[in-house]
Design a protein around this motif. Structure first.
Motif, PDB file in Angstrom:
ATOM      1  N   SER A 214      71.115  58.060 -21.970  1.00 30.92           N
ATOM      2  CA  SER A 214      71.391  56.632 -22.105  1.00 30.92           C
ATOM      3  C   SER A 214      72.536  56.200 -21.192  1.00 30.92           C
ATOM      4  N   LEU A 215      73.579  57.013 -21.133  1.00 29.65           N
ATOM      5  CA  LEU A 215      74.741  56.663 -20.315  1.00 29.65           C
ATOM      6  C   LEU A 215      74.391  56.635 -18.828  1.00 29.65           C
ATOM      7  N   THR A 216      73.633  57.626 -18.359  1.00 30.73           N
ATOM      8  CA  THR A 216      73.280  57.656 -16.939  1.00 30.73           C
ATOM      9  C   THR A 216      72.356  56.494 -16.580  1.00 30.73           C
ATOM     10  N   SER A 217      71.434  56.154 -17.494  1.00 31.43           N
ATOM     11  CA  SER A 217      70.547  55.024 -17.235  1.00 31.43           C
ATOM     12  C   SER A 217      71.330  53.721 -17.127  1.00 31.43           C
ATOM     13  N   ARG A 218      72.295  53.538 -18.018  1.00 29.26           N
ATOM     14  CA  ARG A 218      73.117  52.339 -18.000  1.00 29.26           C
ATOM     15  C   ARG A 218      73.989  52.290 -16.741  1.00 29.26           C
ATOM     16  N   ALA A 219      74.458  53.452 -16.296  1.00 31.43           N
ATOM     17  CA  ALA A 219      75.272  53.512 -15.079  1.00 31.43           C
ATOM     18  C   ALA A 219      74.438  53.108 -13.860  1.00 31.43           C
ATOM     19  N   ILE A 220      73.207  53.582 -13.813  1.00 29.97           N
ATOM     20  CA  ILE A 220      72.321  53.253 -12.702  1.00 29.97           C
ATOM     21  C   ILE A 220      72.018  51.745 -12.704  1.00 29.97           C
ATOM     22  N   GLU A 221      71.768  51.185 -13.878  1.00 31.74           N
ATOM     23  CA  GLU A 221      71.503  49.750 -13.980  1.00 31.74           C
ATOM     24  C   GLU A 221      72.723  48.944 -13.545  1.00 31.74           C
ATOM     25  N   ALA A 222      73.901  49.408 -13.930  1.00 31.35           N
ATOM     26  CA  ALA A 222      75.129  48.698 -13.579  1.00 31.35           C
ATOM     27  C   ALA A 222      75.395  48.724 -12.091  1.00 31.35           C
ATOM     28  N   SER A 223      74.890  49.759 -11.395  1.00 35.32           N
ATOM     29  CA  SER A 223      75.158  49.896  -9.956  1.00 35.32           C
ATOM     30  C   SER A 223      74.232  49.061  -9.102  1.00 35.32           C
ATOM     31  N   LYS A 224      73.195  48.538  -9.723  1.00 32.88           N
ATOM     32  CA  LYS A 224      72.230  47.758  -8.936  1.00 32.88           C
ATOM     33  C   LYS A 224      72.775  46.369  -8.623  1.00 32.88           C
TER      34      LYS A 224
END
Length: 224
Positions: A214-224
């Protein structure tokens, strides 16, 4: 004053910490993942500075372990696929293979140079390592100068008069001329081993494993 007394540290200006909520921790049991998640994500900014140190260090250690595991998985995949890099939404992850280092045997190198290039060999004077280490280990700083405690055995009473160390028996002790007191190092923060630390590390490690996807997915979304 005696040689085993410790000088008072230099007074430093301190910034007053912001008022913070009191953290009560039950150290008789391990915190579960939900408790750690709340601690890490919801109230970390309200904790005292020392509380934040413990929480964030535990989190950084847990994330480092997770990153190391991910690096190993990446190496394994690169070997299977014959790939040297992987594109991700956060940038390219590269797999680098360095050349094997050349290790030189110093003793055999010296022997080789003596035989084939004697002009490249020189005699060097140096202190016998264990003797030098023993001397350095017994040095002590007193009033800004360095002394050999062989002249000031533990428990010896002395006074400092106009920058000169004088023992109770009247003997003047001279400072060494091969060492000086350096700059006072800045204070640092550490997290010594304890039952509470071990419990917190285990709980945070468990939480990171459970929430990593969940954390890595949210990090990837935040970087977009």
């Amino acid at each position: 004053m005696t040689i085993n007394e410790t000088a008072k540290p230099t007074t430093r200006k301190k910034r007053a910490p912001k008022a913070a909520a009191t953290l009560k921790v039950d150290t008789t049991r391990n915190a579960d993942a939900a408790e750690v998640a709340e601690l890490a994500c919801n109230i970390v900014s309200e904790l005292r500075p020392a509380d934040r140190v413990a929480v964030l260090l535990a989190m950084s250690e847990a994330f480092k372990e997770a990153a190391d595991d991910a690096k190993q998985d990446t190496l394994n995949l690169a070997e299977l696929a014959g790939a040297k890099s992987f594109r991700t939404p956060l940038g390219t992850i590269s797999v680098t293979q360095k050349d094997a280092p050349i290790r030189v045997n110093d003793a055999k190198l010296l022997e080789h140079m003596r035989k084939h290039h004697p002009d490249a060999v020189e005699t060097v004077e140096q202190v016998v390592p264990w003797k030098g280490k023993a001397l350095i280990g017994r040095l002590a700083a007193i009033d800004g100068k360095v002394y050999d405690t062989l002249d000031l055995p533990k428990g010896t009473e002395y006074t400092v008069v106009d920058g000169t160390v004088v023992r109770a028996d009247g003997q003047v002790v001279e400072p060494v001329d091969f060492a000086e007191v350096g700059a006072q190092p800045d204070p640092y923060v550490s997290w010594p081993a304890s039952i509470e630390k071990k419990s917190a590390q285990g709980a945070v490690r468990s939480w990171v494993r459970n929430e990593l996807a969940s954390l890595t997915s949210r990090a990837i979304e935040a970087s977009k």
